[in-house]
Design a protein around this motif. Structure first.
Motif, mmCIF file in Angstrom:
data_model
loop_
_atom_site.group_PDB
_atom_site.id
_atom_site.type_symbol
_atom_site.label_atom_id
_atom_site.label_comp_id
_atom_site.label_asym_id
_atom_site.label_seq_id
_atom_site.Cartn_x
_atom_site.Cartn_y
_atom_site.Cartn_z
ATOM 1 N N TRP A 6 -10.538 1.266 5.767
ATOM 2 C CA TRP A 6 -10.688 1.308 4.307
ATOM 3 C C TRP A 6 -9.970 0.082 3.751
ATOM 4 C CZ3 TRP A 6 -12.767 4.879 0.797
ATOM 5 C CH2 TRP A 6 -12.334 4.793 -0.524
ATOM 6 N N ASP A 8 -9.108 -1.504 0.135
ATOM 7 C CA ASP A 8 -9.145 -1.286 -1.315
ATOM 8 C C ASP A 8 -9.706 -2.502 -2.037
ATOM 9 O OD1 ASP A 8 -8.013 1.332 -1.819
ATOM 10 O OD2 ASP A 8 -6.097 0.523 -1.131
ATOM 11 N N ASP A 36 -6.375 10.926 2.376
ATOM 12 C CA ASP A 36 -6.289 9.665 1.637
ATOM 13 C C ASP A 36 -7.598 9.313 0.931
ATOM 14 O OD1 ASP A 36 -3.675 9.261 2.556
ATOM 15 O OD2 ASP A 36 -4.313 7.964 4.209
ATOM 16 N N HIS A 37 -8.718 9.711 1.518
ATOM 17 C CA HIS A 37 -10.006 9.244 1.016
ATOM 18 C C HIS A 37 -11.034 10.350 0.775
ATOM 19 C CE1 HIS A 37 -8.038 6.040 3.392
ATOM 20 N NE2 HIS A 37 -8.206 5.423 2.244
ATOM 21 N N PHE A 40 -12.957 10.551 -2.532
ATOM 22 C CA PHE A 40 -14.034 9.579 -2.698
ATOM 23 C C PHE A 40 -15.243 9.897 -1.825
ATOM 24 C CE2 PHE A 40 -10.094 7.278 -3.565
ATOM 25 C CZ PHE A 40 -10.365 6.798 -4.833
ATOM 26 N N ALA A 46 -14.456 11.008 5.300
ATOM 27 C CA ALA A 46 -13.076 10.517 5.234
ATOM 28 C C ALA A 46 -12.366 10.684 6.577
ATOM 29 C CB ALA A 46 -12.304 11.228 4.135
ATOM 30 N N ARG A 52 -6.261 2.006 7.081
ATOM 31 C CA ARG A 52 -6.472 1.309 5.825
ATOM 32 C C ARG A 52 -5.752 -0.024 5.932
ATOM 33 N NH1 ARG A 52 -1.809 2.180 2.762
ATOM 34 N NH2 ARG A 52 -0.620 3.959 3.485
ATOM 35 N N SER A 120 -13.931 0.372 -2.975
ATOM 36 C CA SER A 120 -13.405 -0.209 -1.744
ATOM 37 C C SER A 120 -14.538 -0.669 -0.836
ATOM 38 C CB SER A 120 -12.558 0.820 -0.998
ATOM 39 O OG SER A 120 -13.406 1.787 -0.405
#
Length: 129
Positions: A6, A8, A36-37, A40, A46, A52, A120
């Motif tokens: 990932w 950002d 964390d994701h 989204f 995720a 990341r 991202s």
């Protein structure tokens, strides 16, 4: 070994260097957790993110990893105030993610899409020695 990372959008916009499929990059990678994701991308997608890329966070940065970029995908999603919220903090709307493959270079500035915001990049890469 192939990994999913990932990256950002805001970090790229601030001081990232553009990259694209086939490029060699040197990134500090921090292990990602599905939490964390998930807001989204949902839990399943995720959970497939290994790391990341990080160069702004408060944690100590691990030594950079050399990677060859295989694929790059933009992540866009819709934000709104949660129902019943008393704050004005907009949150990602679950299930609203749109994934857009990147053909050329990723530079942190994705083409605008209707009703969603750029968040991202998801990058698949292989580790290099």
């Amino acid at each position: 070994m192939t990994v999913t990372i990932w990256v950002d959008g805001w970090q790229m916009q601030c001081c990232g260097e553009s990259f694209g499929p086939g490029d060699l990059v040197s990134w500090s990678l921090v292990e990602a957790t599905p939490e964390d994701h998930a807001d989204f991308l949902g839990d399943e997608r995720a959970g497939a993110i290994d790391f990341r890329e990080e160069h702004h966070g408060p944690e100590e940065h691990p030594p950079p990893s050399r990677l060859r970029v295989l694929t790059v995908t933009e992540v866009h999603c819709r934000y709104e105030l949660p129902a019943g919220s008393t704050s004005n903090r907009y949150c990602p709307v679950p299930g609203s993610a749109e994934l857009v493959p990147v053909e050329g270079a990723a530079d942190g500035w994705a083409k605008a899409r209707p009703d969603v915001d750029f968040v991202s990049y998801l990058v698949t890469a292989e580790r290099c020695r």
